[in-house]
Design a protein around this motif. Sequence first.
Motif, PDB file in Angstrom:
ATOM      1  N   SER A   2       0.839  -1.194   0.000  1.00 61.78           N
ATOM      2  CA  SER A   2       0.000   0.000   0.000  1.00 61.78           C
ATOM      3  C   SER A   2       0.879   1.252   0.000  1.00 61.78           C
ATOM      4  O   SER A   2       2.050   1.203   0.357  1.00 61.78           O
ATOM      5  N   SER A   3       0.297   2.373  -0.396  1.00 58.28           N
ATOM      6  CA  SER A   3       1.068   3.616  -0.386  1.00 58.28           C
ATOM      7  C   SER A   3       1.164   4.196   1.023  1.00 58.28           C
ATOM      8  O   SER A   3       1.872   5.159   1.250  1.00 58.28           O
ATOM      9  N   PHE A   4       0.431   3.606   1.977  1.00 58.03           N
ATOM     10  CA  PHE A   4       0.521   4.009   3.378  1.00 58.03           C
ATOM     11  C   PHE A   4       1.036   2.853   4.211  1.00 58.03           C
ATOM     12  O   PHE A   4       0.701   1.693   3.950  1.00 58.03           O
ATOM     13  N   LEU A   5       1.845   3.167   5.202  1.00 61.72           N
ATOM     14  CA  LEU A   5       2.416   2.157   6.083  1.00 61.72           C
ATOM     15  C   LEU A   5       1.941   2.390   7.509  1.00 61.72           C
ATOM     16  O   LEU A   5       1.738   3.531   7.914  1.00 61.72           O
ATOM     17  N   ASP A   6       1.820   1.309   8.279  1.00 63.42           N
ATOM     18  CA  ASP A   6       1.577   1.472   9.702  1.00 63.42           C
ATOM     19  C   ASP A   6       2.935   1.521  10.410  1.00 63.42           C
ATOM     20  O   ASP A   6       3.987   1.468   9.767  1.00 63.42           O
ATOM     21  N   LYS A   7       2.911   1.632  11.725  1.00 64.34           N
ATOM     22  CA  LYS A   7       4.173   1.780  12.463  1.00 64.34           C
ATOM     23  C   LYS A   7       5.109   0.595  12.296  1.00 64.34           C
ATOM     24  O   LYS A   7       6.305   0.772  12.107  1.00 64.34           O
ATOM     25  N   SER A   8       4.563  -0.609  12.330  1.00 58.46           N
ATOM     26  CA  SER A   8       5.439  -1.784  12.204  1.00 58.46           C
ATOM     27  C   SER A   8       6.031  -1.891  10.798  1.00 58.46           C
ATOM     28  O   SER A   8       7.196  -2.273  10.646  1.00 58.46           O
ATOM     29  N   GLU A   9       5.267  -1.537   9.784  1.00 61.11           N
ATOM     30  CA  GLU A   9       5.791  -1.566   8.416  1.00 61.11           C
ATOM     31  C   GLU A   9       6.863  -0.493   8.226  1.00 61.11           C
ATOM     32  O   GLU A   9       7.888  -0.740   7.582  1.00 61.11           O
ATOM     33  N   ALA A  10       6.643   0.688   8.793  1.00 61.11           N
ATOM     34  CA  ALA A  10       7.640   1.755   8.699  1.00 61.11           C
ATOM     35  C   ALA A  10       8.916   1.356   9.432  1.00 61.11           C
ATOM     36  O   ALA A  10      10.024   1.583   8.937  1.00 61.11           O
ATOM     37  N   ALA A  11       8.766   0.755  10.607  1.00 57.80           N
ATOM     38  CA  ALA A  11       9.929   0.304  11.373  1.00 57.80           C
ATOM     39  C   ALA A  11      10.722  -0.732  10.581  1.00 57.80           C
ATOM     40  O   ALA A  11      11.957  -0.670  10.521  1.00 57.80           O
ATOM     41  N   ASN A  12      10.031  -1.659   9.963  1.00 56.87           N
ATOM     42  CA  ASN A  12      10.677  -2.691   9.156  1.00 56.87           C
ATOM     43  C   ASN A  12      11.421  -2.066   7.976  1.00 56.87           C
ATOM     44  O   ASN A  12      12.567  -2.421   7.693  1.00 56.87           O
ATOM     45  N   LEU A  13      10.784  -1.128   7.296  1.00 55.40           N
ATOM     46  CA  LEU A  13      11.403  -0.454   6.158  1.00 55.40           C
ATOM     47  C   LEU A  13      12.675   0.285   6.573  1.00 55.40           C
ATOM     48  O   LEU A  13      13.679   0.261   5.862  1.00 55.40           O
ATOM     49  N   LEU A  14      12.623   0.941   7.735  1.00 57.61           N
ATOM     50  CA  LEU A  14      13.755   1.744   8.196  1.00 57.61           C
ATOM     51  C   LEU A  14      14.785   0.940   8.994  1.00 57.61           C
ATOM     52  O   LEU A  14      15.858   1.450   9.309  1.00 57.61           O
ATOM     53  N   GLY A  15      14.442  -0.289   9.344  1.00 55.00           N
ATOM     54  CA  GLY A  15      15.375  -1.134  10.091  1.00 55.00           C
ATOM     55  C   GLY A  15      15.527  -0.728  11.546  1.00 55.00           C
ATOM     56  O   GLY A  15      16.611  -0.840  12.112  1.00 55.00           O
ATOM     57  N   VAL A  16      14.431  -0.253  12.141  1.00 57.52           N
ATOM     58  CA  VAL A  16      14.439   0.138  13.552  1.00 57.52           C
ATOM     59  C   VAL A  16      13.294  -0.554  14.267  1.00 57.52           C
ATOM     60  O   VAL A  16      12.429  -1.155  13.646  1.00 57.52           O
ATOM     61  N   LYS A  17      13.271  -0.445  15.590  1.00 55.76           N
ATOM     62  CA  LYS A  17      12.194  -1.018  16.391  1.00 55.76           C
ATOM     63  C   LYS A  17      10.996  -0.073  16.393  1.00 55.76           C
ATOM     64  O   LYS A  17      11.142   1.145  16.226  1.00 55.76           O
ATOM     65  N   VAL A  18       9.823  -0.640  16.622  1.00 59.34           N
ATOM     66  CA  VAL A  18       8.598   0.160  16.680  1.00 59.34           C
ATOM     67  C   VAL A  18       8.700   1.202  17.800  1.00 59.34           C
ATOM     68  O   VAL A  18       8.208   2.329  17.643  1.00 59.34           O
ATOM     69  N   THR A  19       9.373   0.859  18.895  1.00 59.76           N
ATOM     70  CA  THR A  19       9.517   1.828  19.986  1.00 59.76           C
ATOM     71  C   THR A  19      10.325   3.046  19.536  1.00 59.76           C
ATOM     72  O   THR A  19      10.068   4.160  20.007  1.00 59.76           O
ATOM     73  N   GLU A  20      11.275   2.845  18.633  1.00 61.85           N
ATOM     74  CA  GLU A  20      12.028   3.981  18.091  1.00 61.85           C
ATOM     75  C   GLU A  20      11.145   4.847  17.202  1.00 61.85           C
ATOM     76  O   GLU A  20      11.256   6.072  17.210  1.00 61.85           O
ATOM     77  N   ILE A  21      10.250   4.210  16.451  1.00 62.19           N
ATOM     78  CA  ILE A  21       9.285   4.951  15.633  1.00 62.19           C
ATOM     79  C   ILE A  21       8.398   5.790  16.557  1.00 62.19           C
ATOM     80  O   ILE A  21       8.160   6.975  16.300  1.00 62.19           O
ATOM     81  N   ASP A  22       7.913   5.177  17.643  1.00 59.76           N
ATOM     82  CA  ASP A  22       7.081   5.907  18.610  1.00 59.76           C
ATOM     83  C   ASP A  22       7.805   7.130  19.160  1.00 59.76           C
ATOM     84  O   ASP A  22       7.223   8.210  19.285  1.00 59.76           O
ATOM     85  N   GLU A  23       9.085   6.968  19.473  1.00 55.63           N
ATOM     86  CA  GLU A  23       9.871   8.081  20.002  1.00 55.63           C
ATOM     87  C   GLU A  23      10.038   9.180  18.950  1.00 55.63           C
ATOM     88  O   GLU A  23       9.922  10.365  19.254  1.00 55.63           O
ATOM     89  N   MET A  24      10.298   8.794  17.704  1.00 52.08           N
ATOM     90  CA  MET A  24      10.436   9.783  16.631  1.00 52.08           C
ATOM     91  C   MET A  24       9.123  10.537  16.402  1.00 52.08           C
ATOM     92  O   MET A  24       9.135  11.736  16.117  1.00 52.08           O
TER      93      MET A  24
END
Length: 58
Positions: A2-24
Motif C-alpha cells: 500500500s502507499s501508506f504504512l503502519d508503524k510496524s511496516e515503517a519500522a521494518n522499512l527503516l530497520g528500527v524497532k517500533v519503539t524507536e518509531i514511537d519516540e520519533m
Amino acid sequence: MSSFLDKSEAANLLGVKVTEIDEMIRNKEIPHLRIGRNIRFRLSTIQKWAEESRKNLA
C-alpha cells in the motif's frame, strides 16, 4: 504494498524497532499522518525522509 504504512511496516522499512518509531513520532522527527487514532506513513514521504536523513549523517 500500500502507499501508506503502519508503524510496524515503517519500522521494518527503516530497520528500527517500533519503539524507536514511537519516540520519533513524539519528538516530531519523522513525517506521519494521524487518521483518527491511527498513525500512518506515506511510503514515498518516508523513503525521501530516510534518504535525506542519510545525506545529513554523511
